[in-house]
Design a protein around this motif. Structure first.
Motif, PDB file in Angstrom:
ATOM      1  N   LEU A 141      -0.432 -10.506   2.899  1.00 13.34           N
ATOM      2  CA  LEU A 141       0.836  -9.790   3.032  1.00 13.34           C
ATOM      3  C   LEU A 141       1.041  -9.093   4.369  1.00 13.34           C
ATOM      4  O   LEU A 141       2.084  -9.255   4.994  1.00 13.34           O
ATOM      5  N   VAL A 200      -1.969 -10.470  -1.734  1.00 17.19           N
ATOM      6  CA  VAL A 200      -1.914  -9.120  -1.174  1.00 17.19           C
ATOM      7  C   VAL A 200      -2.623  -9.073   0.169  1.00 17.19           C
ATOM      8  O   VAL A 200      -2.200  -8.378   1.092  1.00 17.19           O
ATOM      9  N   TYR A 248     -11.280  -5.691  -1.403  1.00 22.46           N
ATOM     10  CA  TYR A 248     -10.246  -6.375  -2.172  1.00 22.46           C
ATOM     11  C   TYR A 248     -10.860  -7.140  -3.339  1.00 22.46           C
ATOM     12  O   TYR A 248     -10.389  -7.070  -4.475  1.00 22.46           O
ATOM     13  N   PRO A 256       3.280   1.171   9.653  1.00 19.60           N
ATOM     14  CA  PRO A 256       1.837   1.323   9.855  1.00 19.60           C
ATOM     15  C   PRO A 256       1.080   1.345   8.536  1.00 19.60           C
ATOM     16  O   PRO A 256      -0.051   0.869   8.460  1.00 19.60           O
ATOM     17  N   ALA A 257       1.716   1.890   7.477  1.00 23.39           N
ATOM     18  CA  ALA A 257       1.032   1.937   6.192  1.00 23.39           C
ATOM     19  C   ALA A 257       0.750   0.525   5.702  1.00 23.39           C
ATOM     20  O   ALA A 257      -0.342   0.218   5.234  1.00 23.39           O
ATOM     21  N   ILE A 258       1.730  -0.348   5.841  1.00 20.55           N
ATOM     22  CA  ILE A 258       1.518  -1.733   5.409  1.00 20.55           C
ATOM     23  C   ILE A 258       0.484  -2.416   6.298  1.00 20.55           C
ATOM     24  O   ILE A 258      -0.329  -3.215   5.833  1.00 20.55           O
ATOM     25  N   GLU A 259       0.510  -2.075   7.574  1.00 23.14           N
ATOM     26  CA  GLU A 259      -0.493  -2.671   8.449  1.00 23.14           C
ATOM     27  C   GLU A 259      -1.887  -2.173   8.128  1.00 23.14           C
ATOM     28  O   GLU A 259      -2.877  -2.856   8.382  1.00 23.14           O
ATOM     29  N   LEU A 260      -1.951  -1.000   7.521  1.00 17.71           N
ATOM     30  CA  LEU A 260      -3.245  -0.467   7.091  1.00 17.71           C
ATOM     31  C   LEU A 260      -3.885  -1.377   6.046  1.00 17.71           C
ATOM     32  O   LEU A 260      -5.104  -1.502   5.976  1.00 17.71           O
ATOM     33  N   LEU A 261      -3.041  -2.034   5.255  1.00 24.76           N
ATOM     34  CA  LEU A 261      -3.555  -2.968   4.259  1.00 24.76           C
ATOM     35  C   LEU A 261      -4.424  -4.036   4.913  1.00 24.76           C
ATOM     36  O   LEU A 261      -5.350  -4.551   4.317  1.00 24.76           O
ATOM     37  N   GLY A 270      -6.411  -3.663   7.228  1.00 27.45           N
ATOM     38  CA  GLY A 270      -7.701  -3.169   7.656  1.00 27.45           C
ATOM     39  C   GLY A 270      -8.714  -3.043   6.529  1.00 27.45           C
ATOM     40  O   GLY A 270      -9.902  -2.897   6.778  1.00 27.45           O
ATOM     41  N   ILE A 271      -8.247  -3.106   5.303  1.00 27.63           N
ATOM     42  CA  ILE A 271      -9.181  -2.951   4.187  1.00 27.63           C
ATOM     43  C   ILE A 271     -10.089  -4.172   4.145  1.00 27.63           C
ATOM     44  O   ILE A 271      -9.613  -5.311   4.162  1.00 27.63           O
ATOM     45  N   PRO A 272     -11.387  -3.948   4.072  1.00 32.38           N
ATOM     46  CA  PRO A 272     -12.312  -5.079   4.116  1.00 32.38           C
ATOM     47  C   PRO A 272     -12.098  -6.026   2.942  1.00 32.38           C
ATOM     48  O   PRO A 272     -11.752  -5.598   1.840  1.00 32.38           O
TER      49      PRO A 272
END
Lengths: 292, 282, 255
Positions: free
Chosen positions: A158, A155, A122, A109-114, A116-118
């Motif tokens: 990813l 990134v 980035y 889930p932590a990687i999937e959180l990436l 969600g970052i707008p």
């Protein structure tokens, strides 16, 4: 029974609305863009890097060649894949093969959180941390270049590549794994010789979809790639992608200019459709052969 | 003929695993860095005043209240429109039609459109809603375009959630004398709801983060909207604008912090919903 | 056993196919009121298809088509005016694998009645208790009605599925290998329940277990490769079958 018939009609209407809406986009896009390509001539549109759409005294005749942007998009995507595939393969292999289940349940889930970052965040982080670093250590300019864009897009792509690859690896039948271990292979040997090979088509599909994600990205690229209309000759050159071109210019475009941008959109649409279709075919082939 | 000394498998494994874990750590560190950096630089400036006032004369000063309201309206209306249509379409595809070329084609179309970049949706919204339908830069134009953008994803995730409900449940429901619609509402939707909700919530997250679309359809007005036909600037677009114009100012960090917090909140909600879904349908 | 009254279900010249695959050929069979009719035969003989035709569950299959007639109390069940939902409340089915819906025991049992429009807590409570008693499950679960049905053992789940069907107030019970996968004690409990239930219902029991058929039925029908080979009183079919194939199956020459 009559109530069921009414509901069936209502649901059909809903589904048709959805389909119509989505078909509308495709049709509209092509209707606005394709005639322009026809008028300008495919060779001039796709193969010329002369993009001067606004008429001025220095530029009496507008030119609409998007080669520089096509190359820009492709180069940035290729770079993003180098970065993204390396990192996401590492994550996918670690998560599925070399990680205790409880830890994996937190890391995935932590990687999937990436994801969600707008994208603007980035891009911002790229401008604030990456670009100065590149500028200081690798060359002049402000650091907004192909290299920076590749890293940021890598990134960003990813999470997509990782999560689909993880699914592909987890779908490999346990018997394959147990068979290899029974023959005395180490976990690493099992991974490289059995698991990766078995999950191959799913992983390829993941990479292709990641590619689609990278090539379609707009805001981050605008912030970090430099946006110069030129064919880049080195990793440190600024570059403009197809997406950035559309976003930056459509607001103030004259009608003919706008048509040219729609034609750019059509180009992008077709490229991504092709990529997605390949990905779907590849992943379905795997599903077919795994089932038999 | 082997020239290199053969690395024993156990050593090779240790090398490989170390390398892979390093890369994984890089990824996780990047994630952590981004989130912590933004929050560290931005949270101190997220004051109550910041959240409840509008921007001052110049973009750089002042708060983000109109942006919060604008974002809520654009993203909220968009998802509110897309969710019923998307779920209804998914129900239609799974429960009311037979598997065939038509359904495969629809699914293919939805899958493809889910991969189309947002800028193309933005372009469409600008030309169709903005110009052809004379909506100009407005909340409504942005909301409808976002609705189209998230629609394929909602259809796909809803369909998957509905398909995960075991076939035997449907048989049992019919066997007990239900109509098809009763079976769908009482059994299938009840079981698939967490999965469907996850898809909708994630789409909301996407709508909130979306910048290219709103830039071209809702415009960039910094005033408080009074109707859905007003132009408005969303949080993400505001962040982009002030970051590009003024660089890494406290306002920029604060706006980004609010954005990141909302996205985190949404992802965590979606995660917990998904876990409920997995335990429900055994 | 009432021989004089009309049969409950009448199956005449019934043939059924899925696309080109024909699984039943020209079946003529009666189900009499208040009897337990066992249907035996090797796999793929069409037994389950016949059962599912009796409550029109086969309507859900895209390629299902049939010829012939099935009548319940003299009415054609495939007639346009027959509401399948109403039919399924009169002809209830218990499946081979117990399928509790992912709710509480109480909700499982009241789902069917609520669909039929029955309201009122006390009515529903009474219905739940009566059905569970008839399925010989009440004593085991009366304090656990609000718990998830998934927590029950296999045998208990199957009896709950039986109770779920009984809660609809059906006239005919269809049971498709209800005891496959259950331990002998649960099997015995269900067979005892059926013996009592026949007082009020007509029962059709499909089973792969010939000994169960011998124990727990009044008449037996033997199906082989889509055809009805023989039907008659259970004791006769098992001791003096008319057809050699019946004898071969019962004795165990094939199966």
């Amino acid at each position: 029974m009559r109530q069921d018939k009414i509901i069936r009609v209502l649901l059909t209407a809903v589904a048709l609305t959805a389909i119509a809406g989505l078909a509308l986009i495709t049709i509209f896009l092509f209707a606005e863009g394709v005639p322009f390509i026809w008028k300008t001539g495919a060779r001039e549109f796709f193969l010329s890097d002369d993009w001067k759409p606004t008429v001025s005294e220095h530029n009496p005749v507008p030119h609409f060649g998007i080669l520089a942007m096509i190359v820009g998009s492709l180069e940035v995507t290729a770079g993003a894949m180098i970065v993204g595939v390396t990192l996401s393969m590492a994550c996918a292999i670690v998560l599925t093969q070399f990680c205790p289940a409880r830890l994996a349940a937190v890391l995935k889930p932590a990687i999937e959180l990436l994801a969600g970052i707008p994208s603007v965040v980035y891009g911002f982080m790229g401008v604030v941390t990456l670009a100065p670093f590149i500028s200081e250590h690798f060359g002049g300019g402000n650091g907004q270049c192909v290299l920076a864009a590749s890293i940021v897009l890598g990134v960003m792509a990813l999470p997509t590549i990782t999560s689909i690859s993880v699914d592909a690896l987890q779908a490999v039948p346990r018997s394959y794994f147990e068979g290899a271990v029974a023959m005395g292979a180490t976990r690493w040997q099992t991974t490289t010789m059995v698991m990766l090979r078995a999950a191959r088509s799913g992983i390829v599909a993941a990479i292709i979809l990641g590619m689609g994600r990278a090539i379609g990205e707009t805001m981050a690229v605008i912030m970090i790639a430099g946006n110069s209309i030129m064919i880049p000759h080195s990793l440190l050159d600024p570059v403009r992608t197809l997406t950035a071109n559309i976003a930056l210019e459509i607001g103030d475009a004259a009608p003919q200019h706008r048509e040219a941008l729609f034609a750019t959109g059509v180009t992008l649409f077709v490229i991504i459709m092709v990529l997605n279709s390949i990905a779907l075919v590849v992943s379905r082939r795997r599903a077919g052969s795994a089932a038999s | 003929m082997k020239i290199l000394p053969r690395i024993p498998p156990v050593v090779a494994q240790r090398l490989a695993v170390t390398g892979l874990w390093t890369l994984t750590a890089v990824v996780l560190a990047t994630l952590g860095l981004i989130i912590l950096f933004i929050l560290w630089r931005g949270l101190p400036h997220v004051t109550w005043g910041f959240l409840t006032s509008g921007p001052g004369g110049i973009d750089e000063e002042g708060g983000i209240l109109p942006m919060i309201v604008g974002t809520a309206l654009v993203a909220g209306i968009g998802v509110l429109v897309a969710a019923p249509i998307g779920v209804g379409t998914a129900i239609y595809l799974t429960e009311y039609t037979r598997e065939g070329r038509l359904t495969a084609l629809i699914r293919f179309g939805a899958d493809c459109l889910a991969g189309i970049p947002s800028i193309i949706f933005g372009m469409f919204g600008f030309a169709f809603f903005g110009i052809t339908l004379h909506m100009g830069y407005s909340i409504l134009s942005g909301a409808l375009t976002l609705a189209l953008m998230v629609l394929p994803t909602i259809v796909r995730t809803s369909e998957e959630a509905i398909r995960a409900v075991p076939r035997s449940y449907r048989d049992v429901s019919f066997g007990l004398g239900s109509s098809r619609w009763q079976m769908v509402t009482h059994v299938v939707l009840r079981c698939a709801l967490p999965g469907i909700a996850t898809g909708v919530v994630l789409s909301l997250g996407r709508a909130i983060s979306e910048t290219a679309v709103v830039m071209l359809t809702s415009g960039s007005s910094i005033g408080m909207p009074h109707s859905v036909f007003d132009s408005v600037r969303t949080l993400a677009l505001h962040f982009y604008t002030i970051a590009q114009e003024f660089g890494p100012t406290p306002q920029a960090y604060a706006t980004a912090a609010v954005l990141i917090l909302s996205v985190l909140l949404i992802n965590i909600t979606a995660y917990y919903l998904m876990r409920r879904f997995v335990t429900r349908v055994r | 056993m009432s021989e004089t009254s009309k049969p409950k279900l009448v199956i005449r010249s019934f043939s059924a196919c899925f696309g080109d695959d024909c699984v039943l050929r020209n079946i003529d069979l009666d189900v009499r009121a208040n009897e337990r009719l066992a249907i035996i035969g090797p796999s793929r003989s069409g037994k389950t298809t016949l059962l599912r035709s009796l409550n029109r569950l086969n309507d859900m299959e895209a390629r299902f088509h049939f010829t012939g007639r099935i009548e319940l109390d003299g009415q054609d069940i495939y007639h346009d005016r027959m509401d399948p939902a109403v039919l399924r409340r009169r002809v209830g089915m218990v499946y081979a694998v117990p399928v509790p819906l992912p709710w509480s025991i109480y909700d499982n049992l009241t789902y069917g009645p609520k669909l039929a429009g029955i309201r009122g807590k006390s009515t529903l409570d009474e219905l739940v208790e009566t059905s569970l008693r008839r399925a010989v499950l009440w004593d085991e679960v009366k304090d656990r009605l609000r718990e998830s049905a998934h927590n029950l053992s296999g045998g208990q789940q199957q009896r709950m599925c039986l109770a779920r069907v009984l809660a609809l107030g059906p006239e005919v019970l269809l049971l498709d290998e209800p005891c496959s996968g259950l331990d002998p004690i649960s099997t015995a409990k269900i067979e005892d329940a059926l013996a009592d239930l026949k007082e009020q219902y007509s029962i059709v029991l499909v089973t792969n277990n010939t000994k169960q058929a011998a124990r727990a039925s009044d008449r037996t029908a033997f199906f082989l490769m889509s055809e009805l080979v023989e039907v008659g009183p259970t004791s006769t079919v098992f001791t003096a079958p008319r057809d050699k194939r019946t004898n071969d199956y019962i004795v165990g020459h094939f199966g």
